[in-house]
Enzyme design. Sequence first.
Site, PDB file in Angstrom:
ATOM      1  N   HIS A 107      -6.772  -5.550  -2.126  1.00 18.12           N
ATOM      2  CA  HIS A 107      -5.663  -4.641  -1.830  1.00 18.12           C
ATOM      3  C   HIS A 107      -4.626  -5.254  -0.893  1.00 18.12           C
ATOM      4  O   HIS A 107      -3.435  -5.249  -1.186  1.00 18.12           O
ATOM      5  CB  HIS A 107      -6.209  -3.351  -1.230  1.00 18.12           C
ATOM      6  CG  HIS A 107      -5.165  -2.306  -1.008  1.00 18.12           C
ATOM      7  ND1 HIS A 107      -4.442  -1.736  -2.035  1.00 18.12           N
ATOM      8  CD2 HIS A 107      -4.704  -1.713   0.148  1.00 18.12           C
ATOM      9  CE1 HIS A 107      -3.585  -0.849  -1.551  1.00 18.12           C
ATOM     10  NE2 HIS A 107      -3.725  -0.817  -0.228  1.00 18.12           N
ATOM     11  N   SER A 119       0.825  -1.198   0.000  1.00 20.32           N
ATOM     12  CA  SER A 119       0.000   0.000   0.000  1.00 20.32           C
ATOM     13  C   SER A 119       0.872   1.266   0.000  1.00 20.32           C
ATOM     14  O   SER A 119       1.764   1.391  -0.834  1.00 20.32           O
ATOM     15  CB  SER A 119      -0.964  -0.026   1.194  1.00 20.32           C
ATOM     16  OG  SER A 119      -1.948   0.964   1.074  1.00 20.32           O
ATOM     17  N   ASP A 155      -8.105  -4.754  -6.719  1.00 22.29           N
ATOM     18  CA  ASP A 155      -7.761  -3.741  -5.725  1.00 22.29           C
ATOM     19  C   ASP A 155      -8.678  -2.538  -5.880  1.00 22.29           C
ATOM     20  O   ASP A 155      -8.761  -1.935  -6.949  1.00 22.29           O
ATOM     21  CB  ASP A 155      -6.297  -3.327  -5.925  1.00 22.29           C
ATOM     22  CG  ASP A 155      -5.820  -2.329  -4.879  1.00 22.29           C
ATOM     23  OD1 ASP A 155      -6.609  -1.976  -3.978  1.00 22.29           O
ATOM     24  OD2 ASP A 155      -4.658  -1.904  -4.976  1.00 22.29           O
TER      25      ASP A 155
END
Length: 396
Positions: free
Chosen positions: A336, A208, A302
């Site tokens: 994600h 991330s 994602d």
Amino acid sequence: MALAARGRLRGAGTLCAQTLLLRCRHRLLRRSPARALGAAASSMAPSVQFSPAQRSLFDEPLAIVVQGLCPQQAVTLRLSLQDEAGELFQSCARYQAESSGELDLTSSPALPGGSFCGLEPMGLLWSLQPQKPFLRLVKRDVQSPFCLELEVFEGHGPVPRRLLARSAHERGFLRDGVRRILVREGGSGPHSSCLLVKGPGIGLLGISKGGDLCISMASFLKGITATVTINGSVANVAAVLHYKDITIPPLGINLKRIKIDKSGVADIVDVLNNPLEEPDRQSFIPLEKAEGHFMFIVGKDDHNWKSEFFATEASNRLQAHGKEKPEIVCYPGAGHYIEPPFSPMCSASMHLLVGSPVMWGGEPKAHSVAQVDAWQKIQAFFHKHLSGKQCVRSNL
């Protein structure tokens, strides 16, 4: 029938009850060997067997067997885990014992009606869900294990019936002989941690926001040999990045692009501006300055941002400057937070910058498969380019 009779005869003496039970077993022996084996199993109290027995590492497969059940007995298994804040995560699955009275999760498929179905030996772990909404299972102190509790209940009803067996197991995060040493050189906060401190080369792993931090480090710092980003951005996001006399502004956003579903969860996948267009081109991290190797892990579902687009543009920029083409690994159905194997998928949780719950994307089964495969590919990448050198992980 034998157990009921034994209960009625308890006051008249144990000998009569034992005789009746033996006669029932003898009839079962004459009927079929399988039924005889099942009768022998059902005479034992049900128990849970783990392999490894008491403790396993977080990325190891865990075998689960329930013994002592009745032949074809319907049971529900429930796995519970408390995180470091005391929040409860649970999963459940419905099964039917074999004719032997044994239930082996490596060969017995879960029936519909639980957290998952089908032959999924590790399904109870990767399907764990918080009992409070919008929580993500996070391990911050790797020196202590997660403690699992497995319960076996009779039947398949929506409400657990009679408890048949219970057992506990620890999932550790440090192999024997490994120590965690806190490093605060040049800063504070849980931004990074040192692992495998050997040799002059450095490897970076970020997920991330940690992904673009790792790309920035690889671009400006010396000695970075290998960098892996998991659903990271190739543009600087969230805050201004300062390094010596260099300043990289954050990628612009447009909050009007947020979509809210019926349950109030935000979809922010379109919020970020395009770093290839003005006025946001300055936010694109100059990764062509990096000297090491890159790997991009991408979840194609994602919903935090467009990770596949970022990975593709990173590859284009590297090759346009005569650099090595990076490895890009895409996983359909993965969201994600692609984490270590058997970690539960977080479909939605609170986003600190947005200030509300957001969806992270992903389909649980496909996401679980991606985590197992990505973990192997990441390790192989580091072994290839580091060979026991230093690795830094960014967990933001």
